[in-house]
Design a protein around this motif. Sequence first.
Motif, PDB file in Angstrom:
ATOM      1  N   ALA A 137       0.832  -1.206   0.000  1.00  0.00           N
ATOM      2  CA  ALA A 137       0.000   0.000   0.000  1.00  0.00           C
ATOM      3  C   ALA A 137       0.865   1.254   0.000  1.00  0.00           C
ATOM      4  O   ALA A 137       2.041   1.241   0.387  1.00  0.00           O
ATOM      5  CB  ALA A 137      -0.916   0.007   1.222  1.00  0.00           C
ATOM      6  N   ALA A 138       0.263   2.362  -0.433  1.00  0.00           N
ATOM      7  CA  ALA A 138       0.948   3.657  -0.409  1.00  0.00           C
ATOM      8  C   ALA A 138       0.696   4.400   0.888  1.00  0.00           C
ATOM      9  O   ALA A 138       1.461   5.288   1.262  1.00  0.00           O
ATOM     10  CB  ALA A 138       0.497   4.504  -1.590  1.00  0.00           C
ATOM     11  N   GLY A 139      -0.397   4.076   1.586  1.00  0.00           N
ATOM     12  CA  GLY A 139      -0.740   4.749   2.831  1.00  0.00           C
ATOM     13  C   GLY A 139      -1.815   3.987   3.571  1.00  0.00           C
ATOM     14  O   GLY A 139      -2.291   2.940   3.125  1.00  0.00           O
ATOM     15  N   TYR A 140      -2.232   4.524   4.728  1.00  0.00           N
ATOM     16  CA  TYR A 140      -3.240   3.853   5.532  1.00  0.00           C
ATOM     17  C   TYR A 140      -3.858   4.841   6.507  1.00  0.00           C
ATOM     18  O   TYR A 140      -3.357   5.943   6.733  1.00  0.00           O
ATOM     19  CB  TYR A 140      -2.632   2.679   6.303  1.00  0.00           C
ATOM     20  N   GLU A 141      -4.960   4.428   7.108  1.00  0.00           N
ATOM     21  CA  GLU A 141      -5.652   5.193   8.140  1.00  0.00           C
ATOM     22  C   GLU A 141      -6.080   4.227   9.227  1.00  0.00           C
ATOM     23  O   GLU A 141      -6.443   3.077   8.945  1.00  0.00           O
ATOM     24  CB  GLU A 141      -6.860   5.898   7.533  1.00  0.00           C
ATOM     25  N   LEU A 142      -6.052   4.661  10.465  1.00  0.00           N
ATOM     26  CA  LEU A 142      -6.341   3.791  11.598  1.00  0.00           C
ATOM     27  C   LEU A 142      -7.522   4.285  12.421  1.00  0.00           C
ATOM     28  O   LEU A 142      -7.794   5.484  12.472  1.00  0.00           O
ATOM     29  CB  LEU A 142      -5.128   3.698  12.527  1.00  0.00           C
ATOM     30  N   LYS A 143      -8.203   3.333  13.065  1.00  0.00           N
ATOM     31  CA  LYS A 143      -9.126   3.615  14.160  1.00  0.00           C
ATOM     32  C   LYS A 143      -8.558   2.926  15.398  1.00  0.00           C
ATOM     33  O   LYS A 143      -8.222   1.736  15.360  1.00  0.00           O
ATOM     34  CB  LYS A 143     -10.514   3.054  13.864  1.00  0.00           C
ATOM     35  N   ALA A 144      -8.462   3.646  16.491  1.00  0.00           N
ATOM     36  CA  ALA A 144      -7.912   3.081  17.720  1.00  0.00           C
ATOM     37  C   ALA A 144      -8.898   2.094  18.336  1.00  0.00           C
ATOM     38  O   ALA A 144     -10.120   2.287  18.261  1.00  0.00           O
ATOM     39  CB  ALA A 144      -7.600   4.183  18.718  1.00  0.00           C
ATOM     40  N   PRO A 145      -8.429   1.018  18.956  1.00  0.00           N
ATOM     41  CA  PRO A 145      -9.320   0.117  19.695  1.00  0.00           C
ATOM     42  C   PRO A 145     -10.039   0.857  20.818  1.00  0.00           C
ATOM     43  O   PRO A 145      -9.571   1.896  21.299  1.00  0.00           O
ATOM     44  CB  PRO A 145      -8.362  -0.946  20.251  1.00  0.00           C
ATOM     45  N   ASP A 146     -11.171   0.351  21.232  1.00  0.00           N
ATOM     46  CA  ASP A 146     -11.933   0.950  22.319  1.00  0.00           C
ATOM     47  C   ASP A 146     -11.070   1.035  23.584  1.00  0.00           C
ATOM     48  O   ASP A 146     -10.476   0.039  24.008  1.00  0.00           O
ATOM     49  CB  ASP A 146     -13.183   0.119  22.621  1.00  0.00           C
ATOM     50  N   GLY A 147     -10.994   2.222  24.161  1.00  0.00           N
ATOM     51  CA  GLY A 147     -10.239   2.420  25.386  1.00  0.00           C
ATOM     52  C   GLY A 147      -8.744   2.566  25.195  1.00  0.00           C
ATOM     53  O   GLY A 147      -8.004   2.683  26.174  1.00  0.00           O
ATOM     54  N   ALA A 148      -8.273   2.577  23.939  1.00  0.00           N
ATOM     55  CA  ALA A 148      -6.837   2.666  23.681  1.00  0.00           C
ATOM     56  C   ALA A 148      -6.322   4.083  23.889  1.00  0.00           C
ATOM     57  O   ALA A 148      -7.028   5.061  23.658  1.00  0.00           O
ATOM     58  CB  ALA A 148      -6.522   2.209  22.263  1.00  0.00           C
ATOM     59  N   THR A 149      -5.088   4.192  24.309  1.00  0.00           N
ATOM     60  CA  THR A 149      -4.409   5.480  24.437  1.00  0.00           C
ATOM     61  C   THR A 149      -3.067   5.400  23.714  1.00  0.00           C
ATOM     62  O   THR A 149      -2.504   4.316  23.535  1.00  0.00           O
ATOM     63  CB  THR A 149      -4.165   5.832  25.911  1.00  0.00           C
ATOM     64  N   GLY A 150      -2.564   6.551  23.316  1.00  0.00           N
ATOM     65  CA  GLY A 150      -1.225   6.595  22.730  1.00  0.00           C
ATOM     66  C   GLY A 150      -1.072   5.756  21.473  1.00  0.00           C
ATOM     67  O   GLY A 150      -0.054   5.062  21.315  1.00  0.00           O
ATOM     68  N   LEU A 151      -2.041   5.815  20.568  1.00  0.00           N
ATOM     69  CA  LEU A 151      -1.968   5.030  19.330  1.00  0.00           C
ATOM     70  C   LEU A 151      -0.751   5.442  18.508  1.00  0.00           C
ATOM     71  O   LEU A 151      -0.521   6.626  18.257  1.00  0.00           O
ATOM     72  CB  LEU A 151      -3.242   5.238  18.508  1.00  0.00           C
ATOM     73  N   ARG A 152       0.034   4.482  18.085  1.00  0.00           N
ATOM     74  CA  ARG A 152       1.183   4.755  17.231  1.00  0.00           C
ATOM     75  C   ARG A 152       1.320   3.640  16.210  1.00  0.00           C
ATOM     76  O   ARG A 152       0.819   2.526  16.412  1.00  0.00           O
ATOM     77  CB  ARG A 152       2.468   4.895  18.046  1.00  0.00           C
TER      78      ARG A 152
END
Length: 380
Positions: A137-152
């Motif tokens: 892929a050339a790029g991506y987008e994320l959704k954080a899991p429920d209750g997650a902090t500090g997504l990286r």
Amino acid sequence: MSVPPTSPSHRATSRVARRTLLGAAGAVAAGAVITPTVMATTDDSEPAATSQDDAGSGTTTETFPRTRAEAASGEAPVEAAFPIGYIGVAWGGTDETTGGGIRLRGADGDQDAWKPLGDGGCSVANGGGVLIAADQAAGYELKAPDGATGLRSLALDTRHGPHRKVQVPTDPTRVRGVEYLSRAAWGADEKLRFKADGTENSPTAFYPFQTITVHHTAMANDDPDPAATVRAIYQLHAVTNDWGDIGYHFLIDEEGRIYEGRYSGDDGMPAHDKDGKVVTGFHVGGFNSGNLGIALLGTFTEQGPKEPAREALTRLVRALVRLHGVDPQARVTYTNPVNGVQKEVSEISGHRDWMATECPGAVMYQELDRLRTSVAAARR
């Protein structure tokens, strides 16, 4: 968005130098956890280390792609300057992937549908991140899991980076007759085990063997380039998870190739020191030392492994139980040498026997009895 695999990742010939065959050793001791605290360096400019204990073994120079990585944080869309083969995603606050998602974007700008992050496999269960195949892929987008902090996240390319030269032994290497690919032969960059100041992130520690634990990597089946996947897992475990090395002692791909995992020094056989003790890995949090981890590449929740992988697992486990003189069908009491915590498990167990996880997948877990029986029959 797929491309043909590159040749360095498809070395079907096993090459290493450590060919010491140890005699049977007793199995009595324990398991501990190493908790690294500093990020490892990702400089790939020098050849990977390799061992050469066999005086008669020669080496040949092979080239492997340098891993390219781009880090990001949060849910904002990400683009990379290279085709993305894998995406590592990590977070705090929860060890669940529920509610999390990812969608990929191709070079033409088209976006795929949102997909769940999956069950996360061993890494998430042990407090690490999840690794997702990205199909160039050339790029991506994320959704954080429920209750997650500090997504990286970390975009990875382990197939197309600039070449680096590695000295790989020319002779096949075997664990008590079972052929495997050394760390050098699958392109492990030994610098990933070290911090920026040059000290080893997770120095090796050895304990007497107690048990074998089987895992799956919870990644795509029918992998076109399993060596590249092993390099991506190594990067995730060593750097993103900050464990300082790949967590498993051995990995097995669908075609039955066995890969050396956790570094164990240059004077013994893989996963062991010269006295037959097992190097501590990072595959079952809280129960690692003396617990030898073998991971099958793929996801085995709804299907089992292919026959070559099944046969390779049987051969490897048979060699290991013979080496350590244990009964593959026994129940044992595992004892942690650091804090004395005990757990009743099978001599050959699955990851889910130790903690709450889907690993090694429902179908593979059901096959463990077959594995124990096959290994025991060969010992008679």
